[in-house]
Write an enzyme that holds these catalytic residues in place. Structure first.
Site, short mmCIF file in Angstrom:
data_model
loop_
_atom_site.label_atom_id
_atom_site.label_comp_id
_atom_site.label_asym_id
_atom_site.label_seq_id
_atom_site.Cartn_x
_atom_site.Cartn_y
_atom_site.Cartn_z
N THR A 189 0.86 -1.19 0.00
CA THR A 189 0.00 0.00 0.00
C THR A 189 0.89 1.23 0.00
O THR A 189 2.04 1.17 0.47
CB THR A 189 -0.92 0.07 1.23
OG1 THR A 189 -0.10 0.20 2.38
CG2 THR A 189 -1.77 -1.16 1.37
N TRP A 222 -18.44 16.00 12.93
CA TRP A 222 -17.62 15.61 11.78
C TRP A 222 -18.18 16.23 10.51
O TRP A 222 -19.37 16.10 10.22
CB TRP A 222 -17.64 14.08 11.62
CG TRP A 222 -16.68 13.39 12.53
CD1 TRP A 222 -15.79 13.98 13.37
CD2 TRP A 222 -16.54 11.98 12.71
NE1 TRP A 222 -15.08 13.01 14.06
CE2 TRP A 222 -15.53 11.78 13.67
CE3 TRP A 222 -17.16 10.86 12.14
CZ2 TRP A 222 -15.12 10.51 14.09
CZ3 TRP A 222 -16.76 9.60 12.55
CH2 TRP A 222 -15.75 9.43 13.52
N LYS A 225 -12.96 17.87 12.14
CA LYS A 225 -13.77 17.88 13.36
C LYS A 225 -14.00 19.33 13.78
O LYS A 225 -13.10 19.99 14.27
CB LYS A 225 -13.06 17.09 14.45
CG LYS A 225 -14.04 16.32 15.28
CD LYS A 225 -13.38 15.23 16.06
CE LYS A 225 -14.49 14.42 16.76
NZ LYS A 225 -13.98 13.44 17.64
N GLU A 263 -5.78 -3.99 0.94
CA GLU A 263 -5.90 -5.07 1.93
C GLU A 263 -7.11 -5.97 1.66
O GLU A 263 -7.29 -6.98 2.33
CB GLU A 263 -6.04 -4.47 3.34
CG GLU A 263 -4.78 -3.81 3.88
CD GLU A 263 -4.63 -2.36 3.49
OE1 GLU A 263 -5.25 -1.95 2.49
OE2 GLU A 263 -3.90 -1.63 4.17
P1 ADP Z 1 -3.40 3.48 -1.36
O1 ADP Z 1 -3.86 4.17 -2.59
O2 ADP Z 1 -3.36 4.38 -0.16
O3 ADP Z 1 -2.28 2.54 -1.53
P2 ADP Z 1 -5.67 1.82 -1.57
O4 ADP Z 1 -5.62 1.83 -3.04
O5 ADP Z 1 -5.75 0.55 -0.87
O6 ADP Z 1 -4.47 2.51 -0.92
O7 ADP Z 1 -6.78 2.83 -1.13
C1 ADP Z 1 -7.85 2.46 -0.34
C2 ADP Z 1 -8.58 3.68 0.16
O8 ADP Z 1 -9.06 4.47 -0.91
C3 ADP Z 1 -9.80 3.34 0.96
O9 ADP Z 1 -9.47 3.01 2.27
C4 ADP Z 1 -10.61 4.63 0.86
O10 ADP Z 1 -10.18 5.59 1.79
C5 ADP Z 1 -10.27 5.12 -0.52
N1 ADP Z 1 -11.35 4.79 -1.45
C6 ADP Z 1 -11.40 3.76 -2.30
N2 ADP Z 1 -12.53 3.79 -3.02
C7 ADP Z 1 -13.23 4.87 -2.61
C8 ADP Z 1 -14.49 5.45 -2.96
N3 ADP Z 1 -15.26 4.95 -3.91
N4 ADP Z 1 -14.88 6.56 -2.29
C9 ADP Z 1 -14.11 7.10 -1.34
N5 ADP Z 1 -12.92 6.61 -0.97
C10 ADP Z 1 -12.48 5.51 -1.60
#
Ligand code: ADP
Length: 541
Positions: free
Chosen positions: A183, A444, A439, A329
């Site tokens: 990640t 929120w 916040k 994950e």
């Molecule tokens: P990274 O890009 O940080 O490596 P990921 O690709 O695993 O990690 O990103 C996952 C995160 O992306 C989620 O936990 C969420 O916060 C955000 N995310 C994914 N899809 C959506 C969505 N449709 N709307 C809002 N947030 C999203």
């Protein structure tokens, strides 16, 4: 007990066997630097997969060894996926857009023995090569005539060379590790997520179902999500599994013109990607007047999809947009927004509210929102809390970590780091990432809702909302905007526009205009960077 079902393991090798037998003549089309339109069949692809596996064995790759890839979406990357995992080794996909130091850290942490690198990424890897302690060989993903003048690197086509097309794949336990993805890790070091053969096969089955991605042999699938990040949302496995034609856009994933051309000439019906690539495509279509008539469905996720993107796709191009949510994950898909019985009877406003949600979890993903004490919140569509998930496609622990970390503090559950509510029909609405929450006076404020509202203005190309410290309210929202070329907008006009669309208390305290908003290597708004940039920002009294 006698008389039970066959115990055939759920492996990537089983996907390969099925595709070779059931859809040998279906096509994979890709763009690479050495060929603007490479085309072959699944049968031909898997013949080369076997050659590649034989070449890897001859080199000395053994089960559970990590083989790194730094590559775009193309046929050679596809071959690596199946050859490395099929032989029991681990396909470690690495994001070439990360900072070089991060790439080096990840390669060393994973103990990659070999790297397969796209020539476009080679200059970056060449520089960090002295730091790569475990890498024994680097193979450039091209043919002999396109090899750069580099020493000590192999050419992919030569590496496969004359190796045999016959192989006897090992009988793998379905719990064998199959692939690895880190990640982005906005804080601390990146974390590795190690997928098993079983989790990938189950993810393909779960996510291709009708109420999820609804993939079928009638589809032409173009993943605009990278194969270097969570296996292109699993499409590298699920599209072949259902017998879809696969169109791989190579290094040109963010280029609207290339995407339009591929959609039109290859008759793409289904695609998936993060909002920013669709903004680029829509922008190109607006400017060029070109069409994408074959495209039926687009799945958008990775970050919240603005309504303006959904609406433009549908109004101008008759493309149905499905919002989806997931994370590395989770292999990665968790929810997809599909209608249920009765959705067609909703008013257009209610339908819009529903469509903006991230969707319902399909079988295989259980989720709950919890309060600060860890108690499950009611599914009432408004009680927001930290979102937790579990299931056979969810990571149980990070790669090479000693024990469960904070995200796995509650046994059997994974805390996603997202804040969300779930309604009585099971639709999930992500309101923020926990670390991006604003916040204000104990309440929120959802930055995602505010961003969506701002994106509804025709002059706005991109919007980001961040928290700025405030003496009385502790934090207040600041709206950062990029305008579309040729458009003008003032702070007052924006605030006036928002006044009708968001609660009074949520109204941003100020609006700033910038030429560009920073993004992460996976295309999300880099809020940590924005917060840093505006740390000393003085909000108006
Ligand atoms: P990274 O890009 O940080 O490596 P990921 O690709 O695993 O990690 O990103 C996952 C995160 O992306 C989620 O936990 C969420 O916060 C955000 N995310 C994914 N899809 C959506 C969505 N449709 N709307 C809002 N947030 C999203």
């Amino acid at each position: 007990m006698h008389g039970l079902m066959m115990d055939l393991p759920l492996t990537v090798t089983a996907i390969m066997r099925h595709v070779e037998r059931a859809y040998p003549d279906e096509e994979i089309v890709s763009i690479t630097q050495d060929n603007p339109r490479h085309r072959y069949t699944y049968a031909q692809a898997f013949r080369r997969v076997r050659q590649l596996a034989n070449a890897l064995t001859a080199f000395g790759i053994r089960p559970s060894d990590r083989v790194g890839t730094l590559a775009w979406n193309d046929h050679r990357h596809f071959e690596l996926y199946y050859a490395v995992s099929g032989m029991g080794a681990i396909t470690h996909t690495i994001n070439p857009r990360l900072f070089p130091e991060q790439i080096a850290w990840i390669i060393n942490h994973a103990c990659d023995r070999m790297l397969f690198v796209d020539p476009l990424v080679w200059p970056v890897i060449e520089k960090i090569r002295p730091q790569l302690t475990q890498v024994e060989a680097i193979v450039l993903l091209t043919d002999a005539s396109h090899m750069p003048a580099a020493s000590n690197v192999y050419c992919y086509e030569k590496f496969i060379g004359e190796h045999q097309e016959d192989i006897s794949w090992p009988d793998l336990d379905e719990r064998t590790a199959c692939s690895l993805c880190y990640t982005s890790g906005t804080t601390g070091h990146p974390k590795g997520v190690l997928y098993s053969h079983r989790s990938q096969v189950l993810h393909s089955l779960f996510s291709s179902a009708v109420d999820a991605l609804a993939l079928s042999a009638r589809d032409v699938v173009m993943p605009v999500v990278p194969m270097f990040h969570v296996n292109a949302w699993g499409l590298s496995y699920s599209a072949p599994m259902v017998g879809a034609k696969l169109v791989l856009p190579g290094p040109k994933m963010g280029d609207g013109e290339t995407l339009q051309n591929l959609i039109e000439t290859e008759q793409v019906t289904f695609s998936a990607g993060v909002p920013t690539v669709w903004m680029a495509l829509l922008d190109f279509l607006r400017r060029s007047g070109k069409r994408i008539d074959s495209l039926q469905r687009v799945v958008i996720g990775g970050s919240a999809c603005p309504w303006s993107v959904m609406e433009e796709f549908e109004r101008e191009h008759n493309v149905h947009v499905h919002h989806a949510w997931g994370m590395t994950e989770m292999s990665p898909l968790g929810t997809v927004n599909q209608p249920i019985r009765g959705t067609d009877k909703l008013t257009s406003d209610d339908r819009k509210t529903l469509r903006m949600k991230q969707g319902r979890s399909f079988f295989g993903v259980e989720m709950k929102a919890v309060d600060e004490a860890g108690e499950e919140l009611p599914r009432d569509g408004k009680s927001s809390g930290v979102l937790k998930v579990r299931g056979p496609t969810v990571c149980a622990q990070y790669f090479q970590e000693d024990g469960p970390g904070p995200a796995h503090a509650e046994p059997g559950w994974f805390a996603t780091g997202d804040v969300a509510h779930i309604d009585s029909d099971g639709y999930l609405q992500i309101t923020d990432r926990a670390k991006d929450v604003i916040k204000s006076g104990g309440e929120w404020i959802s930055s995602i809702d505010l961003e969506n509202a701002a994106m509804g203005h025709p002059a706005v190309a991109e919007a980001a909302v961040i928290a700025v410290p405030h003496p009385k309210w502790s934090e207040r929202p600041l709206l950062v905007l990029v305008l579309r070329a040729g458009h003008a907008l003032t702070r007052e006009e924006m605030l006036e526009f928002l006044r009708e669309r968001v609660a009074k208390l949520w109204l941003p305290d100020d609006v700033v205009f910038v030429s560009e908003i920073p993004h992460t290597a996976t295309g999300k708004i880099l809020k940590s960077e924005l917060r840093k940039r505006f740390a000393d920002f003085k909000l108006p009294e």
